[in-house]
Scaffold this motif. Structure first.
Motif, mmCIF file in Angstrom:
data_model
loop_
_atom_site.group_PDB
_atom_site.id
_atom_site.type_symbol
_atom_site.label_atom_id
_atom_site.label_comp_id
_atom_site.label_asym_id
_atom_site.label_seq_id
_atom_site.Cartn_x
_atom_site.Cartn_y
_atom_site.Cartn_z
ATOM 1 N N GLY A 67 0.770 -1.156 0.151
ATOM 2 C CA GLY A 67 0.133 -0.077 0.336
ATOM 3 C C GLY A 67 0.868 1.597 -0.244
ATOM 4 N N SER A 68 1.372 1.274 -0.675
ATOM 5 C CA SER A 68 3.059 2.265 -0.738
ATOM 6 C C SER A 68 3.539 2.788 -2.000
ATOM 7 N N GLN A 69 4.162 3.990 -2.447
ATOM 8 C CA GLN A 69 4.948 4.308 -3.080
ATOM 9 C C GLN A 69 5.941 4.666 -2.890
ATOM 10 N N GLY A 70 7.400 3.902 -3.790
ATOM 11 C CA GLY A 70 8.480 4.144 -3.216
ATOM 12 C C GLY A 70 9.304 3.014 -2.712
ATOM 13 N N SER A 71 9.327 1.838 -2.532
ATOM 14 C CA SER A 71 10.106 0.620 -1.865
ATOM 15 C C SER A 71 10.596 0.898 -2.428
ATOM 16 N N LEU A 72 10.731 0.749 -3.689
ATOM 17 C CA LEU A 72 12.493 0.866 -4.991
ATOM 18 C C LEU A 72 12.674 2.324 -4.816
ATOM 19 N N ILE A 115 11.276 4.620 0.770
ATOM 20 C CA ILE A 115 12.729 5.114 1.304
ATOM 21 C C ILE A 115 12.783 6.295 0.385
ATOM 22 N N THR A 116 13.707 7.171 1.043
ATOM 23 C CA THR A 116 13.609 8.117 0.347
ATOM 24 C C THR A 116 15.262 8.792 0.439
ATOM 25 N N VAL A 117 15.509 9.365 -1.066
ATOM 26 C CA VAL A 117 17.287 9.687 -0.437
ATOM 27 C C VAL A 117 17.422 11.084 -1.221
ATOM 28 N N LYS A 118 17.687 11.621 -0.659
ATOM 29 C CA LYS A 118 19.154 12.660 -0.783
ATOM 30 C C LYS A 118 20.110 13.471 -0.383
ATOM 31 N N GLY A 119 21.282 13.318 -1.212
ATOM 32 C CA GLY A 119 22.316 13.809 -1.421
ATOM 33 C C GLY A 119 22.727 12.257 -0.921
ATOM 34 N N ALA A 122 19.571 8.960 4.293
ATOM 35 C CA ALA A 122 17.904 7.641 3.070
ATOM 36 C C ALA A 122 17.198 8.227 4.596
ATOM 37 N N TYR A 123 16.255 8.514 4.649
ATOM 38 C CA TYR A 123 14.644 8.109 5.449
ATOM 39 C C TYR A 123 14.011 6.873 4.946
ATOM 40 N N VAL A 124 13.728 5.845 5.732
ATOM 41 C CA VAL A 124 12.540 4.836 5.718
ATOM 42 C C VAL A 124 10.746 5.268 6.515
ATOM 43 N N VAL A 125 10.277 5.093 5.905
ATOM 44 C CA VAL A 125 9.113 4.917 6.684
ATOM 45 C C VAL A 125 8.244 3.511 7.001
ATOM 46 N N ASN A 126 8.287 3.598 7.934
ATOM 47 C CA ASN A 126 8.202 1.416 8.402
ATOM 48 C C ASN A 126 6.370 2.180 8.657
ATOM 49 N N ALA A 127 5.553 0.802 8.210
ATOM 50 C CA ALA A 127 4.262 0.948 8.378
ATOM 51 C C ALA A 127 3.282 0.322 9.606
ATOM 52 N N GLY A 128 4.285 -1.417 10.336
ATOM 53 C CA GLY A 128 3.388 -1.973 11.342
ATOM 54 C C GLY A 128 4.638 -1.068 12.439
ATOM 55 N N GLY A 129 3.167 -1.846 14.019
ATOM 56 C CA GLY A 129 3.823 -1.806 15.001
ATOM 57 C C GLY A 129 3.119 -0.458 15.035
ATOM 58 N N THR A 130 4.497 0.989 15.282
ATOM 59 C CA THR A 130 4.239 1.945 15.618
ATOM 60 C C THR A 130 4.154 2.774 14.469
ATOM 61 N N PRO A 131 3.868 3.471 13.654
ATOM 62 C CA PRO A 131 4.514 3.859 12.319
ATOM 63 C C PRO A 131 5.376 4.899 13.140
ATOM 64 N N SER A 159 -0.955 4.737 15.611
ATOM 65 C CA SER A 159 -0.850 3.392 15.077
ATOM 66 C C SER A 159 -1.998 3.581 13.389
ATOM 67 N N ALA A 160 -2.691 5.340 13.326
ATOM 68 C CA ALA A 160 -3.400 4.410 13.151
ATOM 69 C C ALA A 160 -2.630 5.359 11.524
ATOM 70 N N ALA A 161 -2.147 5.684 11.429
ATOM 71 C CA ALA A 161 -1.296 6.845 10.233
ATOM 72 C C ALA A 161 -1.627 5.788 8.999
ATOM 73 N N GLN A 162 -0.795 4.464 9.027
ATOM 74 C CA GLN A 162 -0.970 3.139 7.692
ATOM 75 C C GLN A 162 -0.047 4.216 6.517
ATOM 76 N N PRO A 163 1.176 4.685 6.685
ATOM 77 C CA PRO A 163 1.674 5.846 5.712
ATOM 78 C C PRO A 163 2.102 5.590 4.338
ATOM 79 N N ALA A 164 1.964 6.138 3.572
ATOM 80 C CA ALA A 164 1.887 5.399 1.885
ATOM 81 C C ALA A 164 3.220 5.677 1.050
ATOM 82 N N GLN A 165 3.877 6.497 1.101
ATOM 83 C CA GLN A 165 5.566 7.133 0.587
ATOM 84 C C GLN A 165 6.076 8.290 1.885
ATOM 85 N N VAL A 166 7.514 8.393 1.837
ATOM 86 C CA VAL A 166 8.012 9.126 2.503
ATOM 87 C C VAL A 166 9.415 9.839 1.082
ATOM 88 N N ARG A 167 8.845 11.272 0.878
ATOM 89 C CA ARG A 167 9.283 11.491 -0.467
ATOM 90 C C ARG A 167 10.587 13.345 0.286
#
Length: 352
Positions: A67-72, A115-119, A122-131, A159-167
């Motif tokens: 349920g996301s964009q940016g897994s690669l 996951i997103t990268v700049k320079g 990198a930052y990743v967003v985790n959807a499980g547990g406490t996002p 816990s209700a966040a359901q993240p889709a993308q980090v950018r």
């Protein structure tokens, strides 16, 4: 913070040759995750080259298991992939269409989905547990990922966040996350050491903010899967996002994934519920308007990516295929063919 970024320019010239680019798809298989690599020729046609193990595990099958964009994602000359089933992320070296696994590190939480990268951050967003979000430094000399101690930040939606993308925003030090479950768009300022400030919460203009792209002028364009619409915002680093276009209707169902061309002039959505691709124009003021609600027709589009010069758009289909389109100077699309053989449950696509 001194990020290094090379902006894409739509319709830039490409070198001649049989293989001038590549497309990558994440298999997301529960037993063993991997990346499928395809070469891209000058006409946009794809040819399967090989599959490269991430060393981790995916989340299994289903129409849209992450349920996301940016897994690669691509950045700093490397390819990065999330392993949602083993709670880690992988880093690959790129040599044409050949990938070499360099490192795999814990994601800092449960079920990384984007996951997103700049320079060299990198930052990743985790959807499980406490996002949460969690940061890494990229070591280009040692060719490894270095988790940033203490960089984990829980999402405002809990816990209700359901993240889709980090950018990352391309031209400032801002990091954004869309929360499908709370109708929030979160933002953080990233300091020179790569650490995130306190989050700023912005209410989404519509229901289920999902795909997110930030143009070279600092406009965030967001798809709204529940509203069947697209909105745009001005990014302000510390202040909440400033709405520019509110829920522009596409007359299509479930526009989940969204990309913008390198010059920031056009946006495209993958409409999972309609089997279509929509095209939009992004004005100099950041406001969006629909060019064509049905700019392309595909079978169950589940993600999409533009090539590095924005000349080609590639769409991952739920039917186990990747379809390609040529992007004309006016933003219209024309088919360049389809490749099959993508496993069920695959997630994520990037193009070079």
């Amino acid at each position: 913070m001194g990020f290094i970024l090379t902006a894409n320019v739509a319709q830039a010239a490409e070198p001649e040759g049989n293989s001038i680019g590549a497309v990558y798809v994440l298999s997301n298989q529960a037993a063993a995750n991997s990346v499928l690599a395809y070469s891209r020729d000058a006409n946009g046609t794809l040819t399967y080259v090989g599959t490269y193990a991430t060393g981790g595990k995916g989340a299994g099958t289903g129409a849209d298991p992450l349920g996301s964009q940016g897994s690669l994602t691509l950045g700093s000359g490397f390819l990065f992939a999330v392993n949602a089933g083993s709670n880690d992320v992988s880093m690959f070296a790129i040599d044409g269409t050949k990938l070499t696994l360099l490192d795999r590190e814990p994601s800092g939480g449960q079920m990384p989905v984007s996951i997103t990268v700049k320079g060299f951050i990198a930052y990743v967003v985790n959807a499980g547990g406490t996002p949460d979000i969690s940061g890494f430094a990229i070591d280009p000399i040692g060719k490894r990922l270095i988790p940033l101690p203490g960089s984990r930040r829980p999402l405002p939606g809990g816990s209700a966040a359901q993240p889709a993308q980090v950018r990352f925003a391309p031209d400032d030090d801002e990091l954004l996350v869309t929360e499908k479950g709370t109708q929030l768009i979160d933002s953080w300022r990233i300091n020179p050491l790569g650490y995130a400030s306190r989050p700023t919460q912005s209410a989404s203009s519509g229901v289920t903010p999902f795909g997110l792209s930030i143009t070279n002028r600092g406009f965030a364009v967001v798809s709204e899967a529940g509203s069947g619409a697209v909105s745009s915002y001005r990014t302000n680093e510390i202040e909440p996002l400033e709405p520019l276009s509110r829920s522009v209707p596409l007359d299509q169902k479930a526009p989940c994934w969204l990309v913008t061309t390198g010059d920031g002039q056009y946006a495209y959505t993958a409409n999972a519920g309609s089997g279509t691709i929509s095209s939009l124009a992004v004005g100099p003021d950041g406001r969006v308007r629909v060019l064509n609600s049905v700019a392309g027709v595909v079978a169950a589009p589940l993600d999409l990516a533009l090539s590095r010069n924005s000349r080609f758009l590639y769409v991952r289909e739920g039917a186990g295929a990747v379809s390609g389109f040529r992007v004309a100077p006016d933003g219209s699309l024309s088919s360049v063919g389809t490749v099959t053989g993508v496993p069920a449950g695959a997630q994520g696509i990037v193009a070079r």
